[in-house]
Motif scaffolding. Structure first.
Motif, PDB file in Angstrom:
ATOM      1  N   ALA A  18       0.834  -1.204   0.000  1.00 43.19           N
ATOM      2  CA  ALA A  18       0.000   0.000   0.000  1.00 43.19           C
ATOM      3  C   ALA A  18       0.872   1.258   0.000  1.00 43.19           C
ATOM      4  CB  ALA A  18      -0.924  -0.002   1.212  1.00 43.19           C
ATOM      5  N   HIS A  19       1.915   1.243   0.801  1.00 42.77           N
ATOM      6  CA  HIS A  19       2.835   2.376   0.900  1.00 42.77           C
ATOM      7  C   HIS A  19       3.481   2.683  -0.452  1.00 42.77           C
ATOM      8  CE1 HIS A  19       5.793   5.012   2.780  1.00 42.77           C
ATOM      9  NE2 HIS A  19       6.773   4.312   2.238  1.00 42.77           N
ATOM     10  N   ARG A  20       3.968   1.648  -1.134  1.00 44.99           N
ATOM     11  CA  ARG A  20       4.635   1.847  -2.425  1.00 44.99           C
ATOM     12  C   ARG A  20       3.636   2.250  -3.514  1.00 44.99           C
ATOM     13  NH1 ARG A  20       9.479   3.120  -0.794  1.00 44.99           N
ATOM     14  NH2 ARG A  20      10.934   1.389  -0.456  1.00 44.99           N
ATOM     15  N   LEU A  21       2.415   1.726  -3.461  1.00 43.83           N
ATOM     16  CA  LEU A  21       1.402   2.129  -4.438  1.00 43.83           C
ATOM     17  C   LEU A  21       1.110   3.623  -4.345  1.00 43.83           C
ATOM     18  CD1 LEU A  21      -1.157  -0.815  -4.214  1.00 43.83           C
ATOM     19  CD2 LEU A  21      -0.105   0.014  -6.329  1.00 43.83           C
ATOM     20  N   LEU A  22       0.985   4.119  -3.127  1.00 45.58           N
ATOM     21  CA  LEU A  22       0.684   5.539  -2.947  1.00 45.58           C
ATOM     22  C   LEU A  22       1.848   6.429  -3.348  1.00 45.58           C
ATOM     23  CD1 LEU A  22      -1.317   5.426   0.389  1.00 45.58           C
ATOM     24  CD2 LEU A  22      -2.193   5.985  -1.872  1.00 45.58           C
ATOM     25  N   GLU A  23       3.063   5.922  -3.194  1.00 48.93           N
ATOM     26  CA  GLU A  23       4.219   6.679  -3.674  1.00 48.93           C
ATOM     27  C   GLU A  23       4.143   6.881  -5.185  1.00 48.93           C
ATOM     28  OE1 GLU A  23       7.922   5.839  -0.604  1.00 48.93           O
ATOM     29  OE2 GLU A  23       7.702   4.558  -2.363  1.00 48.93           O
ATOM     30  N   GLN A  24       3.689   5.851  -5.892  1.00 49.86           N
ATOM     31  CA  GLN A  24       3.641   5.928  -7.345  1.00 49.86           C
ATOM     32  C   GLN A  24       2.393   6.634  -7.854  1.00 49.86           C
ATOM     33  OE1 GLN A  24       4.955   2.714  -9.726  1.00 49.86           O
ATOM     34  NE2 GLN A  24       6.107   1.714  -8.099  1.00 49.86           N
ATOM     35  N   ASN A  25       1.298   6.533  -7.093  1.00 50.25           N
ATOM     36  CA  ASN A  25       0.068   7.220  -7.493  1.00 50.25           C
ATOM     37  C   ASN A  25      -0.727   7.576  -6.234  1.00 50.25           C
ATOM     38  OD1 ASN A  25      -2.406   8.092  -8.448  1.00 50.25           O
ATOM     39  ND2 ASN A  25      -2.581   6.518 -10.030  1.00 50.25           N
ATOM     40  N   PRO A  26      -0.531   8.790  -5.719  1.00 48.67           N
ATOM     41  CA  PRO A  26      -1.191   9.182  -4.464  1.00 48.67           C
ATOM     42  C   PRO A  26      -2.710   9.263  -4.564  1.00 48.67           C
ATOM     43  CG  PRO A  26       0.639  10.665  -5.014  1.00 48.67           C
ATOM     44  CD  PRO A  26       0.379   9.836  -6.225  1.00 48.67           C
ATOM     45  N   ASN A  27      -3.242   9.239  -5.779  1.00 48.11           N
ATOM     46  CA  ASN A  27      -4.686   9.399  -5.947  1.00 48.11           C
ATOM     47  C   ASN A  27      -5.453   8.080  -5.940  1.00 48.11           C
ATOM     48  OD1 ASN A  27      -4.493  12.262  -6.282  1.00 48.11           O
ATOM     49  ND2 ASN A  27      -3.757  11.922  -8.374  1.00 48.11           N
TER      50      ASN A  27
END
Length: 399
Positions: A18-27
């Protein structure tokens, strides 16, 4: 409104993903489901807290790449968020002459994996590092360290929630139905729609994966319990940091060893015995349905036939403190049975294929709607931020 991503599993791999996903796309609209009322309750919260160097793993494998990358990412994360950790180094000990070639193979593998500063050491040098150890030859691995992964996981959970991840704790996934565009996920508390599901279910990753396909899976998670003793406080001087044996190359476990814990104390172990329940942390915990699923799995039957001598030895040590002590005395002869007090236990989620292969590497299987992490035992905690990045890169192409 449909979610973009549902992550199943609140261990360190699910949280890191989840942390890495939000780094790549915060939306991204992300929800994480964990059946327990807190994160990191199983493999993450019950391991020995070692930051692994990447020494043991086949060069080029997912384990080697993600462990080595994850090692550096984990240290950076801990430094950034002021999470206590130590890089202690460890020694690997050849106890007999016939283990020397195996130690040398391990040394070569470490070099192939790019570990710097590893070196063979004499008995005298071993004693300088660990005064009470015995053996015929050793290896110094400076990159190894210790951390409390429960603290790391808690920080990831706080960061994720602050960035908008819906944390559904105490909510178990019951079924998954894949549609043409969306998957429907039914839980104990509601029904949700998502564009992508990421399975980080650990001990239940095979069950979650089976929900996403009609054909029977070719792998099954076999739970192996690792039981620990702790050194009495007045005997902790016998171990300065980490002491490991040369592992059996045919068995996916590292053997009984000594680990100074970041949260205090020194652990001795673990053994590796079949757990009679996926989350069976004690001998008395039995789930007959889950046990039958393991025993009836053709792959496990082949594993049992192949490793029955090793398995009986591990089981004997599980019931005999004297036998456990004897195994530890190979590394530190001064250890006495009275020096050991009962410690905790963890359960390793080890994938086993239908043909009797214990999967040695991490296994990540995807289709258009689902990414299943089907095998992520140790060193998954060390590797978690790198695994999360790997999975996030697989996922982000869908958006």
């Amino acid at each position: 409104m449909a979610l973009d991503v549902i992550i199943v599993g609140g261990g360190i791999v699910g949280l890191a993903t989840a942390h890495r996903l939000l780094e790549q796309n915060p939306n991204l609209k992300i929800a994480l489901f964990e059946k327990e009322k807190a994160v990191a309750m199983h493999q993450t919260g019950n391991n020995s807290g070692v930051i692994h160097s990447g020494l043991y793993y086949k060069p080029g494998s997912l384990k080697a790449k993600n462990c080595i990358d994850g090692y550096h990412q984990l240290i950076s994360f801990c430094e950034e968020h002021q999470i206590p950790f130590e890089i202690t180094g460890k020694i690997v000990v050849a106890s007999t002459e016939d283990q020397k070639p195996l130690l040398n193979n391990l040394f070569v593998r470490g070099q192939e994996n790019g570990l710097e500063g590893i070196r063979k050491i004499s008995v005298g040098e071993m004693r300088e590092i660990e005064p009470y150890v015995t053996g015929v030859e050793g290896m110094w691995v400076p990159q190894t360290g210790i951390v409390d992964y429960r603290v790391v996981a808690a920080k990831l959970a706080v960061l994720n929630e602050s960035k908008g991840v819906e944390m559904h704790l105490g909510e178990q996934v019951l079924s998954i139905t894949k549609g043409q565009t969306l998957s429907i996920v039914e839980t104990t508390k509601g029904t949700y729609e998502t564009k992508l599901l990421i399975n980080c279910g650990g001990l239940y990753s095979d069950k979650i994966a089976q929900m996403t396909q009609r054909e029977p899976l070719d792998v099954r998670i076999v739970p192996f319990r690792g039981e620990y003793f702790k050194l009495r406080e007045d005997k902790e001087y016998l171990v300065k940091n980490l002491i490991y044996p040369v592992p059996d190359p045919n068995f996916p476990f590292l053997g009984v060893h000594f680990t100074r814990m970041k949260r205090g104390g020194v652990e001795a172990g673990p053994n590796a015995v079949l757990a009679f329940k996926k989350e069976g942390y004690k001998k008395s915990q039995i789930d007959l349905k889950e046990l039958w699923e393991t025993l009836s799995w053709p792959g496990f039957q082949k594993v049992a036939a192949k490793y029955y001598e090793t398995g009986f030895g591990e089981m004997y040590r599980s019931f005999s403190k004297a036998a456990f002590t004897k195994a530890l005395q190979v590394l530190i002869p001064e250890i006495q049975e009275s020096d050991l007090v009962e410690g905790g236990a963890g359960v390793r989620a080890q994938a086993c294929d239908r043909n009797g292969g214990l999967l040695d590497d991490f296994s990540i299987v995807e289709d258009a709607k689902v990414i299943n992490i089907l095998n992520a035992p140790s060193p998954a905690a060390t590797s978690s931020l790198s695994i999360g990045k790997t999975v996030a890169e697989m996922a982000i192409s869908r958006f």
